[in-house]
Design an enzyme around this catalytic site. Structure first.
Site, PDB file in Angstrom:
ATOM      1  N   HIS A  33      89.667 113.617  24.820  1.00  0.00           N
ATOM      2  CA  HIS A  33      89.480 114.090  26.193  1.00  0.00           C
ATOM      3  C   HIS A  33      88.055 113.779  26.650  1.00  0.00           C
ATOM      4  CE1 HIS A  33      89.117 116.809  29.620  1.00  0.00           C
ATOM      5  NE2 HIS A  33      90.434 116.896  29.616  1.00  0.00           N
ATOM      6  N   ASP A  89      98.226 115.978  32.712  1.00  0.00           N
ATOM      7  CA  ASP A  89      97.001 116.688  33.109  1.00  0.00           C
ATOM      8  C   ASP A  89      97.312 118.034  33.772  1.00  0.00           C
ATOM      9  OD1 ASP A  89      94.259 116.822  32.957  1.00  0.00           O
ATOM     10  OD2 ASP A  89      93.898 115.757  34.825  1.00  0.00           O
TER      11      ASP A  89
END
Lengths: 334, 334
Positions: free
Chosen positions: A160, A289
């Site tokens: 990430h 997401d």
């Protein structure tokens, strides 16, 4: 069956602890506006729109644990996150079939210990790292153990983006302006982290290591040509005093294709097509997401499904993207 | 007919002067390895491969003039560059039909004076700016006059990436490693500069201003979704203490489509397709980044032509990309 490989959650016990720790006021404001991020009932209600076939692999939301706790406290915080995620998986196995462990990366020995405990004892199916550790790049020798161990266990690393501290500093007033740090700083950080891993020889040491990059590989697919003819084939030509030629036995661009990438491009069909063409059908995973969209949860899921359903690919490829690739990466038994 | 909208040159008199000034040793090494960059005979021989129908609009190569000369000397250096480019156009009109003026941006009054002189007296058909001026972003009020004036004259601004100094500092050892500053720092800078221009309201003041971004809009097309649902529709949600909502009357993503973009993606078909889908056929220009390729000139031209020839578009669109759009932007009479 659709398994969302990259959504974000802050389990309630962890979220409560986070709020006691010093956090960026901009981030706190955002979390509070998103119940589906930290309230599992809101999360489950939101997921109902997509039917029984929609599941999420749980990964902890930003920020990295090391930005909340120093090396002496981060292990306990990671443990709390992992046990809280496991609890959600056990309570709601039809929605959350597995979780990905968080690690106290600012304490590499503790990170290795938590990795083993989370996978062996808690049943985590991978680990999450951020693109830098308080500004230290991921190819720092301190972190090599985590990569070696995940390669040995043949389980994926979720990667990430994180705003860099020293590695690439966007914490200036200028980069904060208009939230440019988020829009472009994060893709920069992801791309730079991928490059550090490539050029430090990660894929030579571990040819089959499984690294899942968020947001479809950040800048990499669109810059295929720049990375190829521009960089791979001219590496070192812009540098005096250091020789980067022959750093790697293969063409650097080839290693960039070894990453895996999720479809979390906020519903862009043209980006998804480009990313899929770059990484190939067996390296792309459905990821959304969620819940960081304008509706606080369902919109990215809905838009991403729309894009994947509209892709000009065979049904077999679509199944790979929706769940086959992820199950293969996680070595799922069923 | 193919008019290369974005190649780079250092005319010999200018190159000689540059070498007397302090420059980055990595850049100097690179220039010396590329005769087609500073030796016009080598340039012309290289261009022969592409037949009589291939022409280049001359734009000066990096670095920005303000990195070579302070505010008192930069005007003279820009004048030397512009007169040297005009001389090449006059000597070789079949190869170099026009040039783009360089400006002493670290001296805004001198920049406006040179803009007027270069266009009115030397016949320049546009100006080039870099994505920051010694670290100051392009939406700094000091530079507004250049944008206003180019909008008034209805001529294009070519925008080239430049490593930021304060705006976003890649000059750390870490970002220099493996030339990441070049591969990803430049696209970051271009994307950030485009954002600053959008959010500062440039396209509200000048709806039809013509700005040509190098490398097909950097990160923008691939991040269409991130810029749309992720940023445009949630602007300010990640920021405390400042209110970014309602900054602009239209959705921010829409303004990003108003830029023009060249095809200089080092021969990537998937990137070119994505960029063309984002900007649309009337906003994409054939541009190559010549001579910065592994062969020192012809390879990017050849590869870019291959990509455009292979695009699944009508012949009319291909003509637009190869020369029609550029001629329209430059208000070419013939």
């Amino acid at each position: 069956m659709k398994i969302d490989a990259y959504s974000h959650i802050l389990p309630a016990p962890y979220f409560e602890r986070m709020r006691e720790l010093a956090v960026d006021p901009g981030a706190l404001k955002r979390w509070l506006e998103l119940p589906a991020l930290h309230d599992v009932d809101a999360r489950l209600r939101m997921m109902d729109e997509f039917g029984d076939g929609y599941q999420q692999i749980l990964t902890l939301s930003s920020p990295p644990i090391e930005l909340l706790a120093g090396p002496a406290e981060s292990a306990a915080l990671a443990r709390l996150a992992n046990e809280s995620m496991l609890e959600l998986c056990e309570k709601h196995p039809d929605r959350f079939p597995a979780f990905v462990a968080s690690l106290p990366m600012n304490n590499p020995d503790a990170a290795l210990a938590e990795l083993a405990y989370a996978i062996d004892d808690l049943g985590a199916r991978g680990v999450q790292v951020f693109t830098n550790v308080s500004g230290r790049p991921l190819d720092d020798p301190a972190f090599q153990g985590v990569f070696d161990e995940m390669a040995r266990r043949d389980l994926p690393i979720w990667m990430h983006p994180a705003r860099g501290a020293a590695f690439a500093d966007y914490a200036t007033e200028d980069a904060s302006k208009y939230e440019i740090w988020w829009a472009f700083g994060w893709p920069y950080e992801t791309s730079a982290a991928m490059a550090r891993l490539v050029f430090s020889g990660l894929f030579e040491r571990h040819p089959d290591i499984k690294i899942i990059t968020h947001h479809m590989g950040a800048m990499i697919p669109y810059l295929e040509g720049r990375i190829g003819l521009g960089w791979s084939d001219q590496l070192g030509s812009r540098t005096a005093g250091e020789d980067y030629r022959n750093l790697l036995p293969r063409r650097p661009l080839d290693y960039f294709r070894r990453f895996y990438a999720d479809t979390a491009l906020s519903g862009s069909a043209i980006g998804t097509r480009c990313g899929l063409d770059f990484f190939g059908a067996d390296h792309v995973l459905f990821g959304t997401d969620c819940p960081f969209d304008p509706e606080g949860g369902p919109m990215y899921i809905r838009e991403t499904i729309r894009v994947i359903d509209d892709l000009d690919v065979t049904d077999a490829v679509r199944e790979q993207i929706y769940h086959g690739n992820l199950r293969r990466l996680m070595n799922a038994r069923t």
